[in-house]
Design an enzyme around this catalytic site. Structure first.
Site, PDB file in Angstrom:
ATOM      1  N   HIS A 147     -18.313  -4.157  23.449  1.00 13.35           N
ATOM      2  CA  HIS A 147     -19.603  -4.259  23.585  1.00 13.35           C
ATOM      3  C   HIS A 147     -20.571  -3.586  22.303  1.00 13.35           C
ATOM      4  O   HIS A 147     -20.188  -2.543  21.782  1.00 13.35           O
ATOM      5  CB  HIS A 147     -20.208  -3.692  24.913  1.00 13.35           C
ATOM      6  CG  HIS A 147     -19.721  -2.202  25.014  1.00 13.35           C
ATOM      7  ND1 HIS A 147     -20.656  -1.446  24.434  1.00 13.35           N
ATOM      8  CD2 HIS A 147     -18.716  -1.443  25.127  1.00 13.35           C
ATOM      9  CE1 HIS A 147     -19.980   0.061  24.608  1.00 13.35           C
ATOM     10  NE2 HIS A 147     -19.165  -0.037  24.996  1.00 13.35           N
ATOM     11  N   HIS A 156     -13.932 -10.281   8.638  1.00 10.89           N
ATOM     12  CA  HIS A 156     -12.532 -10.875   9.207  1.00 10.89           C
ATOM     13  C   HIS A 156     -12.123  -9.879  10.100  1.00 10.89           C
ATOM     14  O   HIS A 156     -11.460  -8.835   9.621  1.00 10.89           O
ATOM     15  CB  HIS A 156     -11.608 -11.411   8.048  1.00 10.89           C
ATOM     16  CG  HIS A 156     -10.396 -11.836   8.597  1.00 10.89           C
ATOM     17  ND1 HIS A 156      -9.420 -12.412   7.602  1.00 10.89           N
ATOM     18  CD2 HIS A 156     -10.012 -11.988   9.859  1.00 10.89           C
ATOM     19  CE1 HIS A 156      -8.277 -12.491   8.602  1.00 10.89           C
ATOM     20  NE2 HIS A 156      -8.409 -12.420   9.845  1.00 10.89           N
TER      21      HIS A 156
HETATM   22  C1  LIG Z   1      -3.623  -1.764   3.444  1.00  9.58           C
HETATM   23  C2  LIG Z   1      -3.286  -2.786   2.536  1.00  9.58           C
HETATM   24  C3  LIG Z   1      -4.686  -3.415   2.023  1.00  9.58           C
HETATM   25  C4  LIG Z   1      -2.816  -2.190   1.109  1.00  9.58           C
HETATM   26  O1  LIG Z   1      -2.394  -3.269   0.431  1.00  9.58           O
HETATM   27  P1  LIG Z   1      -1.906  -3.010  -1.318  1.00  9.58           P
HETATM   28  O2  LIG Z   1      -2.860  -2.220  -1.817  1.00  9.58           O
HETATM   29  O3  LIG Z   1      -1.405  -4.347  -1.655  1.00  9.58           O
HETATM   30  O4  LIG Z   1      -0.573  -1.955  -1.058  1.00  9.58           O
HETATM   31  P2  LIG Z   1       0.919  -1.977  -1.062  1.00  9.58           P
HETATM   32  O5  LIG Z   1       1.462  -3.134  -0.261  1.00  9.58           O
HETATM   33  O6  LIG Z   1       1.037  -2.069  -2.639  1.00  9.58           O
HETATM   34  O7  LIG Z   1       1.461  -0.562  -0.479  1.00  9.58           O
HETATM   35  C5  LIG Z   1       0.966   0.654  -1.182  1.00  9.58           C
HETATM   36  C6  LIG Z   1       1.385   1.788  -0.494  1.00  9.58           C
HETATM   37  O8  LIG Z   1       0.731   1.721   1.149  1.00  9.58           O
HETATM   38  C7  LIG Z   1       1.505   1.706   2.110  1.00  9.58           C
HETATM   39  N1  LIG Z   1       0.953   0.701   2.990  1.00  9.58           N
HETATM   40  C8  LIG Z   1       0.742  -0.542   2.563  1.00  9.58           C
HETATM   41  N2  LIG Z   1      -0.029  -1.024   3.763  1.00  9.58           N
HETATM   42  C9  LIG Z   1      -0.072   0.169   4.807  1.00  9.58           C
HETATM   43  C10 LIG Z   1      -0.525   0.131   6.020  1.00  9.58           C
HETATM   44  N3  LIG Z   1      -1.495  -0.984   6.913  1.00  9.58           N
HETATM   45  N4  LIG Z   1      -0.468   1.096   6.866  1.00  9.58           N
HETATM   46  C11 LIG Z   1       0.203   2.201   6.060  1.00  9.58           C
HETATM   47  N5  LIG Z   1       0.613   2.166   4.957  1.00  9.58           N
HETATM   48  C12 LIG Z   1       0.497   1.092   4.208  1.00  9.58           C
HETATM   49  C13 LIG Z   1       2.993   1.099   1.323  1.00  9.58           C
HETATM   50  O9  LIG Z   1       4.098   1.303   2.245  1.00  9.58           O
HETATM   51  C14 LIG Z   1       2.922   1.528  -0.025  1.00  9.58           C
HETATM   52  O10 LIG Z   1       3.477   2.911   0.147  1.00  9.58           O
HETATM   53  P3  LIG Z   1       4.355   3.610  -1.004  1.00  9.58           P
HETATM   54  O11 LIG Z   1       3.512   3.779  -2.071  1.00  9.58           O
HETATM   55  O12 LIG Z   1       4.752   5.058  -0.259  1.00  9.58           O
HETATM   56  O13 LIG Z   1       5.428   2.783  -1.096  1.00  9.58           O
HETATM   57  C15 LIG Z   1      -2.163  -3.995   3.058  1.00  9.58           C
HETATM   58  O14 LIG Z   1      -0.996  -3.530   3.264  1.00  9.58           O
HETATM   59  C16 LIG Z   1      -2.884  -4.282   4.555  1.00  9.58           C
HETATM   60  O15 LIG Z   1      -2.620  -3.665   5.372  1.00  9.58           O
HETATM   61  N6  LIG Z   1      -3.338  -5.583   4.686  1.00  9.58           N
HETATM   62  C17 LIG Z   1      -3.930  -6.090   5.923  1.00  9.58           C
HETATM   63  C18 LIG Z   1      -2.967  -7.117   6.266  1.00  9.58           C
HETATM   64  C19 LIG Z   1      -3.429  -7.944   7.381  1.00  9.58           C
HETATM   65  O16 LIG Z   1      -4.419  -7.739   8.090  1.00  9.58           O
HETATM   66  N7  LIG Z   1      -3.029  -9.102   7.609  1.00  9.58           N
HETATM   67  C20 LIG Z   1      -3.402 -10.218   8.548  1.00  9.58           C
HETATM   68  C21 LIG Z   1      -3.928 -11.252   7.816  1.00  9.58           C
HETATM   69  S1  LIG Z   1      -4.454 -12.472   9.026  1.00  9.58           S
END
Ligand SMILES: CC(C)(COP(=O)(O)OP(=O)(O)OC[C@H]1O[C@@H](n2cnc3c(N)ncnc32)[C@H](O)[C@@H]1OP(=O)(O)O)[C@@H](O)C(=O)NCCC(=O)NCCS
Length: 219
Positions: A147, A156
Site C-alpha cells: 500500500h 522494474h
Molecule cells: C547485484 C547485481 C546487479 C550485481 O551484478 P554485477 O555488478 O554484474 O556483479 P557480479 O556478478 O560481477 O558480482 C560481483 C560480486 O558481488 C556478488 N553478488 C552479485 N550479486 C549479488 C547479490 N544479488 N547478492 C549478494 N552478492 C552478490 C558476487 O558474488 C561477486 O562477489 P565476489 O566479488 O566476492 O566474487 C546482480 O548480481 C543482481 O543481483 N542483479 C539483479 C538480477 C535480477 O533481478 N534478475 C531478475 C531479472 S527479471
C-alpha cells in the site's frame, strides 16, 4: 473484470524471453488476434516459431505504422538499470505511439491504485491500495507492491520482490528478484537493488546495493 484493449491493433517490440512471457499474457487477455507482429533487430526461425507471431523486421520498421492505428507492447525485459527498455519506450513515445497497459488475469490490483501508460503487471503480482506505478513500469511475476508505494516511470520490480508499505522508488530503478525493501524506504533514480537484497536504509541514486542488510557495491 475483463480488460478492454485501448488500441485497434498492437505491435510487440522485442522477440526474446520477456516477449514470450507477454505473448502468453496477451493470449490470456484474448488480445492475440489484434497483434500484427513483432519488431526486433533479428529473430531466428526458432524464436519466430516460439512466439508464433509474424516477424515484421527491425525497430526501424515502426516508421511504416501510424500511432493512430497501432499501440505498442514493450517486450524487452531488463536486468540491471534497464536503459534499453527505457530508451525504446521514450523514443516510441516521442514519435507519438502509445503503449498498452496490461495486467495478467491472476494479478491482484487493489482499489485506488494508479497504473501509468504501458505498465505490465505479470502473473500473481500484487499491488495494494494507494500505490502508484509510473509509465512503463514492470511488476514482474509474483512481486508485491504494498500500500501507498510510489514508483516513478520505468521501474522494474523483478519476480518475487517485495516493496513494503510507502516505499518511494525513483525513475529507472531495478529491484532485483526476491529482494525485500523495508517500509518507507526511498530508492534514488537509476539505482539497482541486487537479487535477494534486504534494503533497510535509503538507497542513493545510481548505486548498486546488495546483500542483507543491503550495502553499496564497491566499484
Ligand atoms: C547485484 C547485481 C546487479 C550485481 O551484478 P554485477 O555488478 O554484474 O556483479 P557480479 O556478478 O560481477 O558480482 C560481483 C560480486 O558481488 C556478488 N553478488 C552479485 N550479486 C549479488 C547479490 N544479488 N547478492 C549478494 N552478492 C552478490 C558476487 O558474488 C561477486 O562477489 P565476489 O566479488 O566476492 O566474487 C546482480 O548480481 C543482481 O543481483 N542483479 C539483479 C538480477 C535480477 O533481478 N534478475 C531478475 C531479472 S527479471
Amino acid at each position: 473484470m475483463a480488460q478492454e484493449l485501448q488500441f485497434s491493433a498492437l505491435i510487440l517490440l522485442g522477440g526474446g524471453g520477456h516477449a514470450r512471457v507477454l505473448r502468453d499474457v496477451l493470449e490470456q487477455l484474448g488480445w492475440c488476434s489484434s497483434v500484427l507482429g513483432v519488431l526486433a533487430p533479428r529473430m531466428s526461425a526458432e524464436e519466430q516459431a516460439a512466439l508464433a507471431l509474424p516477424w515484421l523486421g527491425g525497430d526501424e520498421r515502426l516508421a511504416d505504422f501510424s500511432p493512430e492505428s497501432v499501440g505498442l507492447v514493450l517486450g524487452v525485459g531488463s536486468v540491471g538499470s534497464g536503459g534499453g527498455r527505457m530508451a525504446l519506450y521514450r523514443s516510441a513515445r516521442e514519435r507519438g505511439f502509445g503503449f498498452a497497459t496490461l495486467r495478467h488475469p491472476t494479478a491482484w490490483i487493489a482499489s485506488k491504485v494508479q497504473l501509468g501508460m504501458g505498465v505490465q503487471v505479470m502473473a500473481r503480482a500484487v499491488i495494494q491500495t494507494g500505490a502508484v506505478v509510473g509509465e512503463n513500469g514492470l511488476i514482474n511475476t509474483g512481486a508485491v507492491v504494498e500500500h501507498d508505494c510510489r514508483l516513478a516511470d520505468h521501474v522494474h520490480v523483478a519476480s518475487g520482490a517485495v516493496l513494503s508499505g510507502g516505499v518511494r522508488v525513483g525513475p529507472g530503478v531495478h529491484v532485483g528478484a526476491g529482494a525485500v525493501v523495508r517500509q518507507g524506504i526511498e530508492i534514488g533514480a537509476g539505482a539497482v537493488v541486487g537479487a535477494g537484497a534486504v534494503v533497510v536504509r535509503n538507497v542513493r541514486q545510481g548505486v548498486v546495493v546488495m546483500g542483507c542488510p543491503a550495502g553499496e557495491k564497491r566499484r
